[in-house]
Scaffold this motif. Sequence first.
Motif, PDB file in Angstrom:
ATOM      1  N   THR A 171      -1.745   4.754   4.956  1.00 61.34           N
ATOM      2  CA  THR A 171      -3.003   3.998   4.962  1.00 61.34           C
ATOM      3  C   THR A 171      -3.178   3.173   6.235  1.00 61.34           C
ATOM      4  OG1 THR A 171      -1.961   2.155   3.781  1.00 61.34           O
ATOM      5  CG2 THR A 171      -3.070   3.836   2.449  1.00 61.34           C
ATOM      6  N   LEU A 194      -6.029  -0.076   1.774  1.00 63.84           N
ATOM      7  CA  LEU A 194      -6.535   1.185   1.248  1.00 63.84           C
ATOM      8  C   LEU A 194      -7.263   1.961   2.333  1.00 63.84           C
ATOM      9  CD1 LEU A 194      -8.121   0.418  -2.262  1.00 63.84           C
ATOM     10  CD2 LEU A 194      -6.078   1.769  -1.794  1.00 63.84           C
ATOM     11  N   ASP A 195      -7.075   3.261   2.328  1.00 63.79           N
ATOM     12  CA  ASP A 195      -7.840   4.152   3.186  1.00 63.79           C
ATOM     13  C   ASP A 195      -9.160   4.436   2.476  1.00 63.79           C
ATOM     14  OD1 ASP A 195      -8.980   6.359   4.452  1.00 63.79           O
ATOM     15  OD2 ASP A 195      -7.054   7.262   4.926  1.00 63.79           O
ATOM     16  N   LEU A 199      -9.757  -2.519   3.675  1.00 63.69           N
ATOM     17  CA  LEU A 199     -10.177  -1.124   3.747  1.00 63.69           C
ATOM     18  C   LEU A 199     -10.109  -0.635   5.189  1.00 63.69           C
ATOM     19  CD1 LEU A 199     -13.253  -0.727   1.361  1.00 63.69           C
ATOM     20  CD2 LEU A 199     -10.993   0.315   1.130  1.00 63.69           C
ATOM     21  N   GLN A 206      -4.557   3.968  -7.127  1.00 62.77           N
ATOM     22  CA  GLN A 206      -3.486   3.250  -6.438  1.00 62.77           C
ATOM     23  C   GLN A 206      -3.609   1.753  -6.682  1.00 62.77           C
ATOM     24  OE1 GLN A 206      -3.854   4.213  -2.305  1.00 62.77           O
ATOM     25  NE2 GLN A 206      -3.818   6.417  -2.653  1.00 62.77           N
ATOM     26  N   ALA A 207      -4.834   1.262  -6.578  1.00 59.77           N
ATOM     27  CA  ALA A 207      -5.072  -0.171  -6.666  1.00 59.77           C
ATOM     28  C   ALA A 207      -4.660  -0.732  -8.021  1.00 59.77           C
ATOM     29  CB  ALA A 207      -6.546  -0.460  -6.398  1.00 59.77           C
ATOM     30  N   THR A 265     -10.047   7.840   0.822  1.00 62.26           N
ATOM     31  CA  THR A 265      -9.302   8.415  -0.304  1.00 62.26           C
ATOM     32  C   THR A 265     -10.109   8.377  -1.590  1.00 62.26           C
ATOM     33  OG1 THR A 265      -8.245   6.296  -0.797  1.00 62.26           O
ATOM     34  CG2 THR A 265      -7.070   7.795   0.670  1.00 62.26           C
ATOM     35  N   GLY A 317       0.823  -1.203   0.000  1.00 62.50           N
ATOM     36  CA  GLY A 317       0.000   0.000   0.000  1.00 62.50           C
ATOM     37  C   GLY A 317       0.854   1.248   0.000  1.00 62.50           C
ATOM     38  N   ILE A 350      -8.469  -6.863  -0.826  1.00 64.62           N
ATOM     39  CA  ILE A 350      -8.345  -5.493  -0.342  1.00 64.62           C
ATOM     40  C   ILE A 350      -8.647  -5.457   1.154  1.00 64.62           C
ATOM     41  CG2 ILE A 350      -9.194  -3.120  -0.578  1.00 64.62           C
ATOM     42  CD1 ILE A 350      -7.865  -4.061  -3.087  1.00 64.62           C
ATOM     43  N   LYS A 388      -0.884   0.705   7.172  1.00 68.95           N
ATOM     44  CA  LYS A 388      -0.506  -0.652   6.765  1.00 68.95           C
ATOM     45  C   LYS A 388       0.162  -1.442   7.885  1.00 68.95           C
ATOM     46  CE  LYS A 388       2.437  -0.522   3.590  1.00 68.95           C
ATOM     47  NZ  LYS A 388       3.478  -0.581   4.622  1.00 68.95           N
ATOM     48  N   VAL A 430     -13.761  -0.406  -6.346  1.00 64.50           N
ATOM     49  CA  VAL A 430     -12.484  -1.114  -6.406  1.00 64.50           C
ATOM     50  C   VAL A 430     -12.679  -2.581  -6.763  1.00 64.50           C
ATOM     51  CG1 VAL A 430     -12.335  -1.783  -3.963  1.00 64.50           C
ATOM     52  CG2 VAL A 430     -10.250  -1.328  -5.250  1.00 64.50           C
ATOM     53  N   GLY A 475      -7.810   6.210  -4.342  1.00 63.74           N
ATOM     54  CA  GLY A 475      -7.491   4.854  -3.910  1.00 63.74           C
ATOM     55  C   GLY A 475      -7.642   3.856  -5.033  1.00 63.74           C
TER      56      GLY A 475
END
Length: 392
Positions: free
Chosen positions: A203, A317-318, A343, A328-329, A321, A199, A341, A205, A358, A325
């Motif tokens: 976030t 993932l946040d 979250l 990003q993914a 976002t 990530g 994922i 992580k 997502v 997000g």
Amino acid sequence: MSTQTLTLVLIAIGVLAVATIVTVLVVRRRRAQLPAGTDRPRVPGAPTDGDDQLGAGGTTTTAPTGSAGSVGPSAPALQTPEGVGARLVRLRSRLARSGALGQALLAVLGRDHLDEAAWEELEETLLQADLGIDPTTSLLTSLRTRIRVDGTKDPVAIRALLRELLLEQVDPTMDRSLATTPVLGADGEPHPATILMVGVNGTGKTTTVGKLARLLVAQDKDVVLGAADTFRAAAADQLATWGSRVGVDVVRSAKDGADPASVAHDAVTAGARAGADVVIIDTAGRLQNKSGLMDELGKIVRVASRPAPIAESLLVLDATTGQNGLRQARVFAEVAHLTGIVLTKLDGSAKGGIVVAVQRELGIPVKLVGLGEGADDLAPFEPEAFVDALLG
């Protein structure tokens, strides 16, 4: 020797003997007053300062403070993580406190007449919730058709219809189970299920890695953590703290800035040697548009998968976002071969549509959600509970 001299010698010997006896008694009394465990002998194999074993890549395996073999009065009692059932009850309760998206939708759908302006308002509400254009179009098309065919204006019936269509978008048929069963490696021997956590920065992580370790320990899994974020000493220290609370070993670099792929390899090797069920590897947060960092992540994936295939590659993932997000993914999916994922900060707010977006974009499920700062505020994702929370 004169009688007087002999007498003086005997007196000196007597005084020395008395002093020795008194000293022994004082020492014994002081030891008896020390906290329990201070004078216990070291258990063979227990770690002491400076004699942790180094792995092949220059890593240190840190035994959890308070685990079997630990010494000293400062060792904390091991915590018992909360079971999955209790987590789900608490998370459902927290989700149910918020239903901004559902309230906005139902307020429009409850009107006597749904004109084009009303449908545009519904579309805007769903887009602001980060549901995405395609899911929004699909949901509204189905909703308009069903309302026209059924001809219903009953709020209860409309809510049930909206729930059905939202649940369809979240897709309860996706496999959200977490692979935690040891697998056969290239050598034909069983290896721990390796879970790779990736990530961007910020976030949560590393915290999520610690929370996941607690969740697995609550399920009676033997876990080893790998601190492959070697650029932040605080990350490895943080993992060590999480591990110490539940009796989980942490494999970390013996020096800052070490090769993260080497640490990942040593963590997998240490897990196999210890007969662990699961190895969770924490990686450094990285920006998805930095090719050098993404290449490094690719190396970690290759090295960690040599002994046995990686069981899970989870993107943290946040949830707040939104569409960023989603971008990003896409990049992480190409490099890390994502399987699920996680979250964080999913509180049932109006941004909850990112779950649908997502999953639709990547074709992989949201498997875990975090809803708070507590150590056990991580639980499996439940589509039904999530949709009910959105609707309030």
